[in-house]
Design a protein around this motif. Sequence first.
Motif, PDB file in Angstrom:
ATOM      1  N   UNK A  88      47.970  22.894  35.196  1.00  0.00           N
ATOM      2  CA  UNK A  88      47.987  24.072  34.328  1.00  0.00           C
ATOM      3  C   UNK A  88      48.589  25.248  35.096  1.00  0.00           C
ATOM      4  N   UNK A  89      49.680  25.794  34.595  1.00  0.00           N
ATOM      5  CA  UNK A  89      50.364  26.907  35.252  1.00  0.00           C
ATOM      6  C   UNK A  89      49.991  28.212  34.553  1.00  0.00           C
ATOM      7  N   UNK A  90      49.262  29.103  35.235  1.00  0.00           N
ATOM      8  CA  UNK A  90      48.895  30.387  34.601  1.00  0.00           C
ATOM      9  C   UNK A  90      50.072  31.355  34.609  1.00  0.00           C
ATOM     10  N   UNK A  91      49.959  32.342  33.737  1.00  0.00           N
ATOM     11  CA  UNK A  91      50.951  33.415  33.684  1.00  0.00           C
ATOM     12  C   UNK A  91      50.335  34.658  34.301  1.00  0.00           C
ATOM     13  N   UNK A  92      51.057  35.267  35.215  1.00  0.00           N
ATOM     14  CA  UNK A  92      50.556  36.475  35.840  1.00  0.00           C
ATOM     15  C   UNK A  92      50.436  37.592  34.825  1.00  0.00           C
ATOM     16  N   UNK A  93      49.205  37.935  34.457  1.00  0.00           N
ATOM     17  CA  UNK A  93      48.992  38.888  33.374  1.00  0.00           C
ATOM     18  C   UNK A  93      47.798  39.762  33.725  1.00  0.00           C
ATOM     19  N   UNK A  94      47.959  40.620  34.707  1.00  0.00           N
ATOM     20  CA  UNK A  94      46.876  41.493  35.120  1.00  0.00           C
ATOM     21  C   UNK A  94      46.967  42.838  34.440  1.00  0.00           C
ATOM     22  N   UNK A  95      45.870  43.264  33.814  1.00  0.00           N
ATOM     23  CA  UNK A  95      45.862  44.513  33.073  1.00  0.00           C
ATOM     24  C   UNK A  95      45.049  45.607  33.755  1.00  0.00           C
ATOM     25  N   UNK A  96      44.021  45.227  34.510  1.00  0.00           N
ATOM     26  CA  UNK A  96      43.155  46.246  35.114  1.00  0.00           C
ATOM     27  C   UNK A  96      42.507  45.650  36.361  1.00  0.00           C
ATOM     28  N   UNK A  97      41.286  46.136  36.682  1.00  0.00           N
ATOM     29  CA  UNK A  97      40.653  45.772  37.948  1.00  0.00           C
ATOM     30  C   UNK A  97      40.339  44.290  38.044  1.00  0.00           C
ATOM     31  N   UNK A  98      40.152  43.583  36.924  1.00  0.00           N
ATOM     32  CA  UNK A  98      39.874  42.141  36.986  1.00  0.00           C
ATOM     33  C   UNK A  98      41.041  41.370  37.600  1.00  0.00           C
ATOM     34  N   UNK A  99      42.227  41.958  37.544  1.00  0.00           N
ATOM     35  CA  UNK A  99      43.387  41.283  38.128  1.00  0.00           C
ATOM     36  C   UNK A  99      43.246  41.140  39.641  1.00  0.00           C
ATOM     37  N   UNK A 100      42.517  42.050  40.286  1.00  0.00           N
ATOM     38  CA  UNK A 100      42.313  41.938  41.739  1.00  0.00           C
ATOM     39  C   UNK A 100      41.503  40.683  42.051  1.00  0.00           C
ATOM     40  N   UNK A 101      40.482  40.423  41.243  1.00  0.00           N
ATOM     41  CA  UNK A 101      39.693  39.203  41.438  1.00  0.00           C
ATOM     42  C   UNK A 101      40.529  37.953  41.148  1.00  0.00           C
ATOM     43  N   UNK A 102      41.417  38.031  40.181  1.00  0.00           N
ATOM     44  CA  UNK A 102      42.306  36.908  39.896  1.00  0.00           C
ATOM     45  C   UNK A 102      43.242  36.645  41.073  1.00  0.00           C
ATOM     46  N   UNK A 103      43.726  37.705  41.700  1.00  0.00           N
ATOM     47  CA  UNK A 103      44.594  37.550  42.868  1.00  0.00           C
ATOM     48  C   UNK A 103      43.816  36.951  44.033  1.00  0.00           C
ATOM     49  N   UNK A 104      42.568  37.372  44.196  1.00  0.00           N
ATOM     50  CA  UNK A 104      41.734  36.809  45.272  1.00  0.00           C
ATOM     51  C   UNK A 104      41.505  35.320  45.064  1.00  0.00           C
ATOM     52  N   UNK A 105      41.398  34.909  43.802  1.00  0.00           N
ATOM     53  CA  UNK A 105      41.166  33.484  43.511  1.00  0.00           C
ATOM     54  C   UNK A 105      42.335  32.633  43.978  1.00  0.00           C
ATOM     55  N   UNK A 106      43.541  33.180  43.921  1.00  0.00           N
ATOM     56  CA  UNK A 106      44.715  32.413  44.338  1.00  0.00           C
ATOM     57  C   UNK A 106      44.954  32.471  45.841  1.00  0.00           C
ATOM     58  N   UNK A 107      44.095  33.178  46.588  1.00  0.00           N
ATOM     59  CA  UNK A 107      44.241  33.255  48.042  1.00  0.00           C
ATOM     60  C   UNK A 107      43.649  32.009  48.696  1.00  0.00           C
ATOM     61  N   UNK A 108      43.787  31.937  50.015  1.00  0.00           N
ATOM     62  CA  UNK A 108      43.413  30.718  50.741  1.00  0.00           C
ATOM     63  C   UNK A 108      41.912  30.483  50.792  1.00  0.00           C
ATOM     64  N   UNK A 109      41.120  31.548  50.664  1.00  0.00           N
ATOM     65  CA  UNK A 109      39.667  31.368  50.793  1.00  0.00           C
ATOM     66  C   UNK A 109      39.102  30.505  49.674  1.00  0.00           C
ATOM     67  N   UNK A 110      39.602  30.685  48.463  1.00  0.00           N
ATOM     68  CA  UNK A 110      39.065  29.944  47.322  1.00  0.00           C
ATOM     69  C   UNK A 110      39.939  28.761  46.933  1.00  0.00           C
ATOM     70  N   UNK A 111      41.206  28.770  47.289  1.00  0.00           N
ATOM     71  CA  UNK A 111      42.085  27.607  47.164  1.00  0.00           C
ATOM     72  C   UNK A 111      42.124  27.066  45.742  1.00  0.00           C
ATOM     73  N   UNK A 112      42.763  27.834  44.862  1.00  0.00           N
ATOM     74  CA  UNK A 112      42.924  27.395  43.477  1.00  0.00           C
ATOM     75  C   UNK A 112      43.869  26.203  43.363  1.00  0.00           C
ATOM     76  N   UNK A 113      44.575  25.901  44.455  1.00  0.00           N
ATOM     77  CA  UNK A 113      45.486  24.756  44.438  1.00  0.00           C
ATOM     78  C   UNK A 113      44.751  23.433  44.272  1.00  0.00           C
ATOM     79  N   UNK A 114      43.451  23.420  44.529  1.00  0.00           N
ATOM     80  CA  UNK A 114      42.686  22.185  44.318  1.00  0.00           C
ATOM     81  C   UNK A 114      42.748  21.731  42.873  1.00  0.00           C
ATOM     82  N   UNK A 115      42.949  22.678  41.963  1.00  0.00           N
ATOM     83  CA  UNK A 115      42.993  22.362  40.543  1.00  0.00           C
ATOM     84  C   UNK A 115      44.422  22.292  40.013  1.00  0.00           C
ATOM     85  N   UNK A 116      45.412  22.443  40.874  1.00  0.00           N
ATOM     86  CA  UNK A 116      46.801  22.412  40.436  1.00  0.00           C
ATOM     87  C   UNK A 116      47.203  23.623  39.620  1.00  0.00           C
ATOM     88  N   UNK A 117      46.551  24.776  39.849  1.00  0.00           N
ATOM     89  CA  UNK A 117      46.802  25.968  39.044  1.00  0.00           C
ATOM     90  C   UNK A 117      47.317  27.136  39.866  1.00  0.00           C
TER      91      UNK A 117
END
Length: 275
Positions: free
Chosen positions: A88-117
């Motif tokens: 599943x390929x997400x679309x970068x669509x950040x509107x406000x402060x929640x986008x910072x948490x979305x960016x953190x999810x794609x960082x190495x600490x949480x490794x969203x690559x495990x889900x192919x996203x």
Amino acid sequence: MRIVTLSGAKGLASDFRFFAPLRMTERAYSSEGEDMSEEKPQTPPIQLVNSEEEWLDEQVRRSVWTGPWNKVIDLIDLIYNWGRRNSVWPMGFGLACCAIEMICTSATRFDISRFGMELFRASPRQADLMLVSGTVTKKIGPAIVRLYNQMAEPKYVLAMGACATGGGPFKEGYNVVSGVDKLIPVDVYVPGCPPTPQALLYGLMQLQKKIDKQSIRDVSWYRKGVSEGVPEPILGPDLIDARRLEEITALSADPEKLTARAVKIQKPAKGEKKE
């Protein structure tokens, strides 16, 4: 006529008798005279059939899978959904402060690559998932709908945070939409203000479970006909749904109906308690 056949038969005789060469094992002896041969393989049992058609049916039953068609669809769904849920390929669509948490999810600490996203796409035509992270205002509403319609099927929407889910602390604002589901259909809601990266990952796992339950029998993108997109709202004094233009025009032409539908706010008199 009674035909005697072998299950391993390959040749067809002129009198409709089928024969197959029997495997013979030879005994091998060493120079010392010891028996070095392997065990004799089991010979398939001889079958008796009354006609050539019965024999052919038996061979087809053994060689070709003749199960119900629903089982084939279930196998296709299993493989098809397995491939989609892990890419599943997400679309970068950040509107406000929640986008910072979305960016953190794609960082190495949480490794969203495990889900192919991990492949956030800048183009809606290459994205499968719209992550709406932040406050949805009426001015950005038409752009959200336009991007959603440009995404190819199958497509999904995840509302991240209290603002995208129901308006959040700005719900009473004149310029805020009370949830992105007022504009486009939403598949997964992730509450929080803002939600943590772990909460977003949990929401993505819930989306994977939803994909696993889908079948090509009833999904919308495999139905006949042209699928209509979500109508893009018209930005005026307020967001206007294009599908209700006739209703709005009829109400504006009849002041009595317009007055009957209007919500009257009465101020409490002095000394009265506000309900």
